[in-house]
Design a protein around this motif. Structure first.
Motif, PDB file in Angstrom:
ATOM      1  N   THR A   1       0.834  -1.206   0.000  1.00 16.88           N
ATOM      2  CA  THR A   1       0.000   0.000   0.000  1.00 16.88           C
ATOM      3  C   THR A   1       0.867   1.253   0.000  1.00 16.88           C
ATOM      4  O   THR A   1       0.581   2.219  -0.722  1.00 16.88           O
ATOM      5  CB  THR A   1      -0.929  -0.003   1.237  1.00 16.88           C
ATOM      6  N   GLN A   2       1.940   1.203   0.804  1.00 20.76           N
ATOM      7  CA  GLN A   2       2.850   2.359   0.844  1.00 20.76           C
ATOM      8  C   GLN A   2       3.447   2.608  -0.541  1.00 20.76           C
ATOM      9  O   GLN A   2       3.477   3.745  -1.023  1.00 20.76           O
ATOM     10  CB  GLN A   2       3.970   2.093   1.857  1.00 20.76           C
ATOM     11  N   GLN A   3       3.882   1.526  -1.190  1.00 14.74           N
ATOM     12  CA  GLN A   3       4.489   1.680  -2.523  1.00 14.74           C
ATOM     13  C   GLN A   3       3.487   2.242  -3.529  1.00 14.74           C
ATOM     14  O   GLN A   3       3.825   3.095  -4.342  1.00 14.74           O
ATOM     15  CB  GLN A   3       5.025   0.326  -3.002  1.00 14.74           C
ATOM     16  N   ALA A   4       2.232   1.764  -3.422  1.00 13.73           N
ATOM     17  CA  ALA A   4       1.202   2.263  -4.344  1.00 13.73           C
ATOM     18  C   ALA A   4       0.941   3.742  -4.117  1.00 13.73           C
ATOM     19  O   ALA A   4       0.801   4.518  -5.069  1.00 13.73           O
ATOM     20  CB  ALA A   4      -0.082   1.455  -4.144  1.00 13.73           C
TER      21      ALA A   4
ATOM     22  N   LEU B   1       1.712   6.914  -6.668  1.00 13.06           N
ATOM     23  CA  LEU B   1       0.681   7.883  -7.049  1.00 13.06           C
ATOM     24  C   LEU B   1       1.120   9.311  -6.728  1.00 13.06           C
ATOM     25  O   LEU B   1       0.795  10.260  -7.434  1.00 13.06           O
ATOM     26  CB  LEU B   1      -0.627   7.581  -6.290  1.00 13.06           C
ATOM     27  N   TRP B   2       1.843   9.432  -5.634  1.00  9.80           N
ATOM     28  CA  TRP B   2       2.276  10.738  -5.122  1.00  9.80           C
ATOM     29  C   TRP B   2       3.318  11.374  -6.035  1.00  9.80           C
ATOM     30  O   TRP B   2       3.320  12.571  -6.266  1.00  9.80           O
ATOM     31  CB  TRP B   2       2.865  10.493  -3.728  1.00  9.80           C
ATOM     32  N   ARG B   3       4.201  10.474  -6.536  1.00 11.80           N
ATOM     33  CA  ARG B   3       5.396  10.932  -7.255  1.00 11.80           C
ATOM     34  C   ARG B   3       5.033  11.777  -8.494  1.00 11.80           C
ATOM     35  O   ARG B   3       4.114  11.439  -9.231  1.00 11.80           O
ATOM     36  CB  ARG B   3       6.213   9.714  -7.699  1.00 11.80           C
ATOM     37  N   GLY B   4       5.755  12.840  -8.647  1.00 10.77           N
ATOM     38  CA  GLY B   4       5.624  13.646  -9.851  1.00 10.77           C
ATOM     39  C   GLY B   4       4.445  14.592  -9.877  1.00 10.77           C
ATOM     40  O   GLY B   4       4.145  15.173 -10.918  1.00 10.77           O
ATOM     41  N   LEU B   5       3.769  14.750  -8.753  1.00 13.14           N
ATOM     42  CA  LEU B   5       2.645  15.685  -8.717  1.00 13.14           C
ATOM     43  C   LEU B   5       3.135  17.047  -8.221  1.00 13.14           C
ATOM     44  O   LEU B   5       3.519  17.171  -7.056  1.00 13.14           O
ATOM     45  CB  LEU B   5       1.532  15.163  -7.782  1.00 13.14           C
ATOM     46  N   PRO B   6       3.113  18.053  -9.079  1.00 13.70           N
ATOM     47  CA  PRO B   6       3.638  19.356  -8.664  1.00 13.70           C
ATOM     48  C   PRO B   6       2.850  19.986  -7.515  1.00 13.70           C
ATOM     49  O   PRO B   6       3.406  20.699  -6.701  1.00 13.70           O
ATOM     50  CB  PRO B   6       3.506  20.211  -9.932  1.00 13.70           C
TER      51      PRO B   6
END
Lengths: 141, 110
Positions: B91-94, B98-103
């Motif tokens: 769940t943490q990895q998912a 999802l979080w990554r790359g969101l300005p």
């Protein structure tokens, strides 16, 4: 100073309607002993009663990141409809809308004032439903 | 086999159990979530989620000794299984992916 007594009715309701509630009841009593109020304990018990059907359905929910995926919702709806079959709305079995129309006509002709009572009951029912939904959503986190 | 992912509440409960260690029972788990998660929780909801997690094999429980403070009722202690740890990590990895790359979610330096 007399010691505070926990609300026995609340604990009795918990024991009667929530399966395997002994650990939960113990936790509630422990918190009550540490100064929580009677109203706090009642709120906890009512919330446990509201969340009870979810637990006692024996359903193991699929573990998903988001709870309300369409497939999940469809599956839940299917299970719900299996458990709670459609309710016959007519007072006279098989008559359906005709029976309902007859009832409405009878009521309008004989006791039109009772429509207010019916409307008030319908509004109260809707309000209660909204409250139960909010409590349940909050209880489920 | 698809990876098991947890809801936010289930994830918080698993993490709270791990944080509480040997003292992970209902009250302690709720306190961990309230203090570190800054979220008010109902004990009934905690137990509902714990039962679900136990049914899925992500936690196990043992019953302790009854105490007078609890009206003679025993505590139920919980532990996270290896499968539970795996589900938490998945769940943490998912979430991180999802979080990554969101300005919008980048930290602002003042």
């Amino acid at each position: 100073m007399t010691p505070r007594r926990p609300p026995r009715v609340a604990l009795a309701l918990l024991a009667r309607f929530v399966a395997d509630s002994e650990a939960l009841a113990g936790d509630l009593l422990e918190e009550f002993e540490h100064g929580r109020s009677r109203s706090w304990l009642w709120v906890q018990v009512l919330a446990a009663l509201v969340t009870r059907p979810e637990r006692e359905r024996g359903e193991i929910r699929p573990l998903r990141l988001v709870d309300l995926q369409p497939a999940d919702a469809a599956e839940r709806t299917r299970r719900f409809s299996v458990r709670f079959p459609a309710v016959e709305m007519s007072a006279v079995g098989g008559v359906g809308a005709l029976g309902l129309a007859g009832f409405v006509g009878l009521m309008t002709g004989l006791v039109p004032a009772a429509w207010w009572l019916l409307a008030a009951a319908a509004i109260a029912g809707c309000a209660l439903g909204v409250v139960l939904i909010v409590v349940r959503r909050r209880a489920l986190g | 086999m698809p990876r098991e992912l947890l809801t936010d509440f289930e994830l918080m409960i698993l993490l709270a159990i791990m944080r509480a260690g040997d003292e992970a029972y209902g009250v302690q788990i709720a306190r961990e979530i309230e203090s570190t998660g800054r979220r008010r929780v109902l004990l009934g909801a905690v137990y509902a989620a714990l039962e679900r997690l136990e049914g899925n094999g992500l936690v196990t429980s043992t019953v302790g000794a009854p105490t007078g403070e609890r009206g003679g009722r025993a505590k139920r202690f919980f532990r996270v299984t290896a499968r539970g740890v795996r589900a938490a990590r998945n769940t943490q990895q998912a979430l991180v992916a999802l979080w990554r790359g969101l300005p919008q979610l980048k930290e602002r330096r003042s």
